[in-house]
Design a protein around this motif. Structure first.
Motif, PDB file in Angstrom:
ATOM      1  N   SER A  77      14.772   6.947  26.318  1.00  0.00           N
ATOM      2  CA  SER A  77      14.817   6.395  24.957  1.00  0.00           C
ATOM      3  C   SER A  77      14.823   4.870  25.029  1.00  0.00           C
ATOM      4  CB  SER A  77      16.023   6.947  24.194  1.00  0.00           C
ATOM      5  OG  SER A  77      17.223   6.386  24.688  1.00  0.00           O
ATOM      6  N   GLY A  78      14.948   4.232  23.874  1.00  0.00           N
ATOM      7  CA  GLY A  78      14.916   2.773  23.846  1.00  0.00           C
ATOM      8  C   GLY A  78      15.609   2.237  22.604  1.00  0.00           C
ATOM      9  N   VAL A  79      15.943   0.948  22.657  1.00  0.00           N
ATOM     10  CA  VAL A  79      16.626   0.284  21.544  1.00  0.00           C
ATOM     11  C   VAL A  79      16.024  -1.107  21.345  1.00  0.00           C
ATOM     12  CG1 VAL A  79      18.831   1.458  22.008  1.00  0.00           C
ATOM     13  CG2 VAL A  79      18.384  -0.806  23.009  1.00  0.00           C
ATOM     14  N   ALA A  80      16.338  -1.695  20.181  1.00  0.00           N
ATOM     15  CA  ALA A  80      16.088  -3.122  19.976  1.00  0.00           C
ATOM     16  C   ALA A  80      17.422  -3.769  19.643  1.00  0.00           C
ATOM     17  CB  ALA A  80      15.086  -3.339  18.851  1.00  0.00           C
ATOM     18  N   LEU A  81      17.598  -5.012  20.025  1.00  0.00           N
ATOM     19  CA  LEU A  81      18.826  -5.738  19.719  1.00  0.00           C
ATOM     20  C   LEU A  81      18.508  -7.203  19.510  1.00  0.00           C
ATOM     21  CD1 LEU A  81      20.531  -6.911  22.828  1.00  0.00           C
ATOM     22  CD2 LEU A  81      19.208  -4.825  23.152  1.00  0.00           C
ATOM     23  N   GLU A  82      19.395  -7.884  18.802  1.00  0.00           N
ATOM     24  CA  GLU A  82      19.225  -9.323  18.599  1.00  0.00           C
ATOM     25  C   GLU A  82      20.135 -10.059  19.571  1.00  0.00           C
ATOM     26  OE1 GLU A  82      19.373 -10.325  14.315  1.00  0.00           O
ATOM     27  OE2 GLU A  82      18.844  -8.211  13.986  1.00  0.00           O
ATOM     28  N   LEU A  83      19.604 -11.113  20.141  1.00  0.00           N
ATOM     29  CA  LEU A  83      20.356 -11.901  21.119  1.00  0.00           C
ATOM     30  C   LEU A  83      20.281 -13.353  20.657  1.00  0.00           C
ATOM     31  CD1 LEU A  83      21.657 -10.938  23.821  1.00  0.00           C
ATOM     32  CD2 LEU A  83      19.571 -11.680  24.968  1.00  0.00           C
ATOM     33  N   ALA A  84      21.453 -13.999  20.551  1.00  0.00           N
ATOM     34  CA  ALA A  84      21.464 -15.399  20.123  1.00  0.00           C
ATOM     35  C   ALA A  84      21.391 -16.302  21.350  1.00  0.00           C
ATOM     36  CB  ALA A  84      22.728 -15.702  19.329  1.00  0.00           C
ATOM     37  N   LYS A  85      20.825 -17.486  21.155  1.00  0.00           N
ATOM     38  CA  LYS A  85      20.746 -18.471  22.234  1.00  0.00           C
ATOM     39  C   LYS A  85      22.121 -18.664  22.874  1.00  0.00           C
ATOM     40  CE  LYS A  85      19.493 -23.207  23.276  1.00  0.00           C
ATOM     41  NZ  LYS A  85      18.753 -24.405  22.925  1.00  0.00           N
ATOM     42  N   GLY A  86      22.198 -18.581  24.173  1.00  0.00           N
ATOM     43  CA  GLY A  86      23.451 -18.771  24.908  1.00  0.00           C
ATOM     44  C   GLY A  86      24.155 -17.472  25.248  1.00  0.00           C
ATOM     45  N   GLU A  87      23.861 -16.417  24.513  1.00  0.00           N
ATOM     46  CA  GLU A  87      24.446 -15.120  24.866  1.00  0.00           C
ATOM     47  C   GLU A  87      23.787 -14.583  26.135  1.00  0.00           C
ATOM     48  OE1 GLU A  87      25.912 -13.241  20.598  1.00  0.00           O
ATOM     49  OE2 GLU A  87      23.885 -12.753  21.279  1.00  0.00           O
ATOM     50  N   THR A  88      24.536 -13.750  26.851  1.00  0.00           N
ATOM     51  CA  THR A  88      23.997 -13.167  28.083  1.00  0.00           C
ATOM     52  C   THR A  88      23.904 -11.659  27.935  1.00  0.00           C
ATOM     53  OG1 THR A  88      24.869 -14.958  29.450  1.00  0.00           O
ATOM     54  CG2 THR A  88      24.396 -12.889  30.578  1.00  0.00           C
ATOM     55  N   LEU A  89      22.733 -11.145  28.222  1.00  0.00           N
ATOM     56  CA  LEU A  89      22.497  -9.696  28.196  1.00  0.00           C
ATOM     57  C   LEU A  89      22.689  -9.165  29.610  1.00  0.00           C
ATOM     58  CD1 LEU A  89      21.370  -7.098  26.790  1.00  0.00           C
ATOM     59  CD2 LEU A  89      19.080  -7.886  27.482  1.00  0.00           C
ATOM     60  N   TYR A 125      11.024 -11.283  22.019  1.00  0.00           N
ATOM     61  CA  TYR A 125      10.243 -12.015  21.010  1.00  0.00           C
ATOM     62  C   TYR A 125      11.134 -13.085  20.384  1.00  0.00           C
ATOM     63  CZ  TYR A 125       7.522  -7.745  21.468  1.00  0.00           C
ATOM     64  OH  TYR A 125       6.800  -6.701  21.994  1.00  0.00           O
ATOM     65  N   GLY A 126      10.549 -14.207  20.028  1.00  0.00           N
ATOM     66  CA  GLY A 126      11.305 -15.229  19.317  1.00  0.00           C
ATOM     67  C   GLY A 126      11.806 -14.693  17.985  1.00  0.00           C
ATOM     68  N   ALA A 127      13.090 -14.899  17.689  1.00  0.00           N
ATOM     69  CA  ALA A 127      13.648 -14.374  16.428  1.00  0.00           C
ATOM     70  C   ALA A 127      13.046 -15.101  15.229  1.00  0.00           C
ATOM     71  CB  ALA A 127      15.173 -14.509  16.422  1.00  0.00           C
ATOM     72  N   ASP A 128      12.713 -16.376  15.406  1.00  0.00           N
ATOM     73  CA  ASP A 128      12.176 -17.159  14.287  1.00  0.00           C
ATOM     74  C   ASP A 128      10.707 -16.856  14.030  1.00  0.00           C
ATOM     75  OD1 ASP A 128      14.623 -18.357  14.023  1.00  0.00           O
ATOM     76  OD2 ASP A 128      14.086 -20.088  15.279  1.00  0.00           O
ATOM     77  N   ASN A 186       7.709 -21.688  26.577  1.00  0.00           N
ATOM     78  CA  ASN A 186       9.146 -21.956  26.460  1.00  0.00           C
ATOM     79  C   ASN A 186       9.920 -20.940  27.301  1.00  0.00           C
ATOM     80  OD1 ASN A 186       8.941 -24.034  24.454  1.00  0.00           O
ATOM     81  ND2 ASN A 186       8.420 -22.431  22.995  1.00  0.00           N
ATOM     82  N   PRO A 187      11.018 -21.396  27.959  1.00  0.00           N
ATOM     83  CA  PRO A 187      11.859 -20.419  28.661  1.00  0.00           C
ATOM     84  C   PRO A 187      12.567 -19.519  27.644  1.00  0.00           C
ATOM     85  CG  PRO A 187      12.733 -22.656  28.917  1.00  0.00           C
ATOM     86  CD  PRO A 187      11.490 -22.775  28.119  1.00  0.00           C
ATOM     87  N   MET A 188      12.551 -18.219  27.902  1.00  0.00           N
ATOM     88  CA  MET A 188      13.211 -17.265  26.990  1.00  0.00           C
ATOM     89  C   MET A 188      14.514 -16.756  27.588  1.00  0.00           C
ATOM     90  SD  MET A 188      10.119 -15.107  25.187  1.00  0.00           S
ATOM     91  CE  MET A 188      11.014 -14.822  23.640  1.00  0.00           C
ATOM     92  N   LEU A 189      14.493 -16.386  28.855  1.00  0.00           N
ATOM     93  CA  LEU A 189      15.685 -15.840  29.511  1.00  0.00           C
ATOM     94  C   LEU A 189      15.831 -16.484  30.887  1.00  0.00           C
ATOM     95  CD1 LEU A 189      15.042 -12.054  28.737  1.00  0.00           C
ATOM     96  CD2 LEU A 189      17.036 -13.337  27.916  1.00  0.00           C
ATOM     97  N   THR A 190      17.074 -16.753  31.286  1.00  0.00           N
ATOM     98  CA  THR A 190      17.370 -17.182  32.650  1.00  0.00           C
ATOM     99  C   THR A 190      18.154 -16.076  33.328  1.00  0.00           C
ATOM    100  OG1 THR A 190      17.449 -19.510  31.994  1.00  0.00           O
ATOM    101  CG2 THR A 190      18.528 -18.923  34.076  1.00  0.00           C
ATOM    102  N   GLU A 192      17.688 -18.157  26.169  1.00  0.00           N
ATOM    103  CA  GLU A 192      17.412 -19.587  25.983  1.00  0.00           C
ATOM    104  C   GLU A 192      16.917 -19.893  24.563  1.00  0.00           C
ATOM    105  OE1 GLU A 192      18.584 -21.410  28.118  1.00  0.00           O
ATOM    106  OE2 GLU A 192      18.676 -20.194  29.927  1.00  0.00           O
ATOM    107  N   MET A 193      16.806 -18.861  23.747  1.00  0.00           N
ATOM    108  CA  MET A 193      16.486 -19.026  22.324  1.00  0.00           C
ATOM    109  C   MET A 193      17.011 -17.785  21.602  1.00  0.00           C
ATOM    110  SD  MET A 193      12.378 -18.066  22.033  1.00  0.00           S
ATOM    111  CE  MET A 193      11.791 -19.306  23.177  1.00  0.00           C
TER     112      MET A 193
END
Lengths: 198, 198
Positions: A12-24, A40-43, A75-79, A168-169
């Motif tokens: 299965s799968g999910v979608a979630l929102e991640l704010a800049k600075g949060e770590t998944l 994907y960019g939230a904006d 643009n960097p998205m994730l580190t 990173e975003m």
């Protein structure tokens, strides 16, 4: 993990929102299980994770702690900040009903990670054509440097192994417990994830 | 080539329409020059060439005569029918103003293949976010199978070398003479192409 852990049930799968600075933090509770990640960019969801941009800027196809994952807009998205496995794939697209027909003609059809991502991302206005080559966590796809041949082997992840990625975003993430036979050593297991505040 | 030959001037790009069954022949008149290729379904430009689907179905990252290039919708788009070089890249995205800033901070900025493709594809309603990882003809990017490291080396193509690809659907093609220093051995040369009828 100290944060609440969410479980993605097998296939299965999910979608979630991640704010800049949060770590998944994505972990493989049973070991040997792949998780496809897209973001994907939230904006503006026209900004999307890109394997080609990432390979270009990171100068490697082997991405692990210290590497960044880049967008189509450069643009960097994730580190990647922690990685207890060190073997992931960014070459292959999510399994889908078409790949099941191609690779497993004798097995029941399944919508695969592609169908699971499509369903999870639809509420964000992200359509199927916008699903790119995924960053496939724990997926083990050795490349023969001489012939260019690739092979899908069982993941190297053991129970509890994990990878942590800092946003990173602001972004929307699609994440699965992968549905394909070869990628997961022949059995389908769950994937766990948690989000650590900035 | 017996068909009329069209020239893409150094550091520029074009778009062209290709009907199912026609063969696109791209040649490197001076040798050592890369050409980025992207393609889209003529009936629906949401269908686009995909490196991940191609690697998946062809089971290799080294694509040459006999291999097919697949779309994000799991349809074959192009079949490579002739290849006098045997070394192309499908890992990296088109060079762009951002990659010039990153890799060549001391050189004049250039819109690169990305900007050239964007301008050429705009009349077809194809926007910049829809430009994927390109199939980079004659581009020489060895992968270290052990480390995963990649390196951009001069093309192996010699004057007159060519690759021919048969269209498996009606499509719009974007094609460039690449603008980046490292990919082209430090100099910018033209690319020639012709279209052979079905």
């Amino acid at each position: 993990m100290n944060e609440p852990v969410n479980r993605i049930e097998p296939r299965s799968g999910v979608a979630l929102e991640l704010a800049k600075g949060e770590t998944l933090i994505v972990s493989d509770p049973d070991g040997g299980q792949v998780s496809d990640l897209v973001c994907y960019g939230a904006d503006d969801v026209g900004e999307v994770i890109s394997n080609g941009r990432t390979f270009d800027y990171e100068e490697t196809i082997a991405l692990t702690a210290g590497n960044r994952l880049w967008s189509n807009r450069s643009n960097p998205m994730l580190t990647i900040v922690e990685d207890t496995v060190g073997k992931h794939d960014f070459l292959l697209t999510p399994c889908s009903v078409d790949t099941f027909r191609h690779f497993y003609p004798d097995k029941p059809e399944h919508r695969g990670c592609f169908g699971n991502l499509q369903a999870a991302l639809e509420p964000y206005g992200i359509g199927p054509d916008a699903i790119p080559t995924a960053f496939n966590l724990f997926m083990n796809v050795p490349v023969d440097g001489r012939s260019g041949g690739i092979e899908v082997k069982p993941p190297l992840s053991r129970p509890g192994d994990r990878i942590a990625m800092r946003a990173e975003m602001d972004m929307i993430v699609g994440l699965t417990a992968c549905s394909a036979y070869a990628s997961n050593g022949g059995s389908f297991k769950p994937i766990d994830y948690a989000v650590q505040p900035a």
